[in-house]
Design an enzyme around this catalytic site. Structure first.
Site, PDB file in Angstrom:
ATOM      1  N   SER A 120       0.832  -1.210   0.000  1.00  0.00           N
ATOM      2  CA  SER A 120       0.000   0.000   0.000  1.00  0.00           C
ATOM      3  C   SER A 120       0.861   1.254   0.000  1.00  0.00           C
ATOM      4  O   SER A 120       0.467   2.279  -0.550  1.00  0.00           O
ATOM      5  CB  SER A 120      -0.866   0.041   1.253  1.00  0.00           C
ATOM      6  OG  SER A 120      -1.683  -1.082   1.332  1.00  0.00           O
ATOM      7  N   HIS A 141      -0.390  -2.011  -7.358  1.00  0.00           N
ATOM      8  CA  HIS A 141      -1.191  -1.754  -6.158  1.00  0.00           C
ATOM      9  C   HIS A 141      -2.672  -1.860  -6.491  1.00  0.00           C
ATOM     10  O   HIS A 141      -3.222  -0.976  -7.135  1.00  0.00           O
ATOM     11  CB  HIS A 141      -0.829  -0.365  -5.603  1.00  0.00           C
ATOM     12  CG  HIS A 141      -1.563  -0.025  -4.348  1.00  0.00           C
ATOM     13  ND1 HIS A 141      -1.855   1.265  -3.985  1.00  0.00           N
ATOM     14  CD2 HIS A 141      -2.064  -0.808  -3.373  1.00  0.00           C
ATOM     15  CE1 HIS A 141      -2.514   1.245  -2.840  1.00  0.00           C
ATOM     16  NE2 HIS A 141      -2.652   0.012  -2.450  1.00  0.00           N
ATOM     17  N   GLU A 153      -2.577   0.902  -9.330  1.00  0.00           N
ATOM     18  CA  GLU A 153      -1.453   1.846  -9.471  1.00  0.00           C
ATOM     19  C   GLU A 153      -0.227   1.026  -9.873  1.00  0.00           C
ATOM     20  O   GLU A 153       0.126   0.062  -9.189  1.00  0.00           O
ATOM     21  CB  GLU A 153      -1.178   2.561  -8.142  1.00  0.00           C
ATOM     22  CG  GLU A 153      -2.231   3.579  -7.749  1.00  0.00           C
ATOM     23  CD  GLU A 153      -1.929   4.260  -6.411  1.00  0.00           C
ATOM     24  OE1 GLU A 153      -2.482   5.343  -6.173  1.00  0.00           O
ATOM     25  OE2 GLU A 153      -1.156   3.718  -5.593  1.00  0.00           O
ATOM     26  N   ASN A 192      -2.876   6.611  -1.554  1.00  0.00           N
ATOM     27  CA  ASN A 192      -2.616   6.528  -0.116  1.00  0.00           C
ATOM     28  C   ASN A 192      -1.815   7.716   0.408  1.00  0.00           C
ATOM     29  O   ASN A 192      -1.841   8.008   1.596  1.00  0.00           O
ATOM     30  CB  ASN A 192      -1.939   5.206   0.234  1.00  0.00           C
ATOM     31  CG  ASN A 192      -2.958   4.085   0.235  1.00  0.00           C
ATOM     32  OD1 ASN A 192      -4.164   4.347   0.309  1.00  0.00           O
ATOM     33  ND2 ASN A 192      -2.503   2.850   0.128  1.00  0.00           N
TER      34      ASN A 192
END
Ligand SMILES: NC(=O)c1ccc[n+]([C@@H]2O[C@H](COP(=O)([O-])OP(=O)(O)OC[C@H]3O[C@@H](n4cnc5c(N)ncnc54)[C@H](O)[C@@H]3O)[C@@H](O)[C@H]2O)c1
Length: 663
Positions: A120, A141, A153, A192
């Protein structure tokens, strides 16, 4: 099918979903987990999920059975990855654990296999450094649940082979996902990273007792959100929020460590849904949220401003384009629109003043307006008109393991007119390591004894001067650390005492060891937007290459204490105002400016006089006044016998330019 065999390592919340997604898309998948119970649970979850897809008419029974038939569940790493062309790692979010898994994959997977991580937050380069072939490591991701969320991602590490990134993008497309390419490997990537500022904000709201979780969640639901922020954090896991803030604090800025409530709850085991209690009681399987009045102490504008600020930072740092940030937030956070769209509807002044208010209220620099917003250029940033600037925090977050230096770490160019140019040329913002110090030391020795050189320009390759010491070098033990400090201070002293005029070019970043290098030069020229500072204390260090001493002598204790003790960065103009730099380059190439300036000084200043004046400044300033005056008199006496003195005076009287010979 190319890349037909996939292995997914870690069969938890993410791993089982990623494996199912590949199987449904026609791939042969081995789902591997070290723990048999985890594998059993994953098998049950996948078959239940496939049954739901059949129920909803998304798959026929035959398709679901075929997908399940393409899946193998295994507890053995070696056989799981032996034939894989793609391995997706989805073990828990621990850097050490992931590095151990990557080391294993490196040894066991076929050499041409792509090794992807579903981390993450953790920088891909840090994981890649655990392998002998970092070129094949890439970030993929996925978002939770992978069967539903459309975003992936794709993050290349610093050494990822572009062909591997391309493959990861193509594979993401083949499994029906929308890949967004992250341009720079930075903690938390896009979604994130934006989330982290929100998480910190929600933690600080509780720390400061601004409002209670039910009051804030009731307000958020009233704004049309399906879940309030605390209900969501409970749902995901309070520990996940606490751990991610801790990671950002270590990898990006200690300011992320300011919030305390989430960490405390994690320690107490109040993790939310998974332990039955977090902000709310979950014993019924749903959050039991008391009925309260919504708070009026928090506004949706707070979140908009924070997310716009983070998005603009990502653009400034070259992490992603505004379009990809928007796409990432919409798909990754399940929003109808993202921060880029919101920014286009707001004025720079509104966002800036909201951020200033939040930064002051929570005493948190993460919330302070980033540069483009501070300068009124938010619209340029969100409309893609801002040229990205390299990421400064990178100096704080060095990749581990051996690194390529990309050629000579310090280059010397001899230019006409008695000017030499010393160029720090290192990957990662020209950070300084022992090798650079040795090269600088040797180069200073060489130039000092060279009568053809009269002025030396010290600069960095590219847009950055130097972002500081390479911290990955000296965390091994305290003796090595001290030696490195002494070594740096010795080199700085040698530069300061070099019998030539030295000019440092402060551009991009002049931080920590980079600033110490600049302070050791005689003249500093700076661009307007350079960031100058001593981040050491915010990393648990002190300036140890003579910076604390030199800065106090140069500016006085007040300015030096401010810069060192607060770690606040200043820009070129402010540095000029307080006397830290001598010239500000308002436009054009700062290196060209410095070279021209150096050439002018090389011809106008008499070399022997320069040498003696530097000695007077360096040594005389340390001596008692009488001794210093005596040194001055002796220097004058020495100069009296030089040809240059005669030349200087006769040129002055003859109203012509002197031609000094250094004799
Ligand atoms: N859960 C999310 O919302 C989410 C979203 C995106 C990314 N991620 C990331 O995905 C990764 C996995 O998260 P998760 O939520 O699925 O975690 P999880 O704890 O649910 O699953 C991890 C699995 O890895 C297994 N495991 C542990 N050590 C192992 C080893 N050495 N070899 C093989 N298997 C091992 C565990 O038994 C467990 O089944 C993390 O990096 C996380 O940050 C999570």
């Amino acid at each position: 099918m190319e890349d037909a065999k996939v292995a997914v390592v870690g069969a938890g919340d993410m791993g089982h979903g990623i494996a199912e997604l590949f199987a449904v898309s026609g791939y042969e998948v081995t789902l591997m987990d070290k723990f048999p119970q985890a594998l059993e649970k994953a098998r049950g979850r996948v078959s239940a999920s496939l049954a739901r897809l059949v129920e909803r008419g998304r798959l026929t029974k035959e398709q679901a059975d075929a997908a399940f038939g393409r899946m193998r569940f295994s507890g053995d790493m070696k056989s799981s990855v032996a034939e894989a062309s793609l391995v997706v790692e989805a073990v828990p979010e621990s850097k050490d654990l992931k590095k151990a898994v990557f080391r294993e994959l490196d040894a066991l997977a076929p050499s041409e296999a792509v090794l992807a991580s579903n981390t993450s937050n953790i920088r891909i380069s840090d994981l890649a450094a655990a392998t002998s072939h970092p070129g094949r490591v890439v970030g993929m991701h996925f978002f939770n649940p992978p069967m539903v969320m459309k975003l992936v991602e794709v993050i290349p590490g610093e050494r990822t082979d572009p062909a591997v990134t391309k493959r990861a993008m193509e594979i993401s497309g083949k499994i029906g996902r929308t890949p967004v390419r992250v341009l720079r490997d930075t903690p938390g990537f896009i979604v994130n990273r934006i989330n982290a500022a929100d998480t910190l904000f929600f933690c600080l709201l509780l720390d400061k007792g601004v409002a209670s979780p039910p009051e804030i969640d009731t307000y958020a639901r009233g704004q049309g959100l399906p879940m309030g922020p605390y209900e969501l954090i409970d749902f995901v896991g309070v520990d996940i929020g606490a751990d991610s803030l801790a990671y950002f604090a270590s990898a990006l800025s200690p300011e992320y460590g300011k919030g305390v409530t989430f960490g405390r709850m994690a320690k107490e085991g109040r993790l939310g849904k998974k332990t039955g209690k977090g902000f709310y009681d979950w014993s019924s399987g749903r959050a039991d949220i008391p009925t309260v009045e919504p708070t009026d102490k928090v506004s949706i504008m707070d979140i908009f401003a924070l997310e716009i600020n983070e998005s603009v930072k990502l653009v400034e740092e070259g992490v992603a384009t505004p379009e990809d940030i928007e796409r990432g937030v919409v798909l990754g956070m399940n929003r109808p629109f993202g921060p880029i769209t919101v920014a286009k509807d707001l004025s720079n002044a509104e966002v800036k003043s909201k951020l200033e208010e939040l930064a002051a209220k929570f005493d948190c620099s993460i919330f302070a307006p980033t540069r483009a917003i501070a300068e009124g250029r938010m619209r340029d940033a969100v409309e893609g008109r801002l040229a990205p600037k390299p990421e400064p925090k990178a100096a704080n977050v060095q990749p581990e393991g051996p690194r390529e230096t990309g050629g000579d770490p310090v280059r010397l160019e001899r230019l006409p007119g008695g000017v030499a140019k010393v160029i720090i040329n290192r990957p990662r913002l020209n950070t300084l390591n022992a090798q650079v110090l040795d090269r600088l030391d040797a180069m200073v020795g060489e130039l000092s004894g060279d009568p053809s050189v009269r002025a030396v320009v010290v600069t960095g390759e590219g847009p950055v001067f130097c972002a500081g010491a390479d911290l990955s070098q000296f965390f091994s033990n305290s003796v090595a650390f001290m030696d490195f400090a002494r070594k740096g201070a010795k080199t700085m002293k040698k530069i300061a005492e070099m019998p030539k005029l030295t000019i440092a070019v402060l551009k991009g970043y002049a931080l920590g060891g980079g600033l110490e290098l600049a302070l050791s030069c005689d003249v500093r020229v700076a661009t307007e937007d350079v960031e100058i500072g001593f981040p050491e204390l915010s990393r648990g260090l002190v300036p140890a290459w003579s910076g604390s001493q030199r800065l106090a002598k140069l500016l006085g204790v007040s300015h030096a204490a401010f810069m060192i003790l607060t770690s606040e960065r200043i820009r070129g103009k402010r540095a000029y105002e307080i006397g830290l730099v001598n010239r500000v380059v308002e436009s054009g190439d700062p290196d060209e400016f410095a070279v021209k300036y150096a050439a002018g000084l090389a011809s106008s200043q008499a070399p022997v006089a320069v040498m003696l004046a530097k000695s007077l400044l360096n040594k005389g300033a340390e001596a008692a006044m009488d001794d210093g005056l005596e040194m001055e008199a002796m220097a004058a006496g020495i100069l009296f016998a030089t040809e240059d003195l005669k030349e200087g005076i006769s040129a002055f009287l003859g109203k012509r330019k002197p031609e000094f010979k250094g004799k």
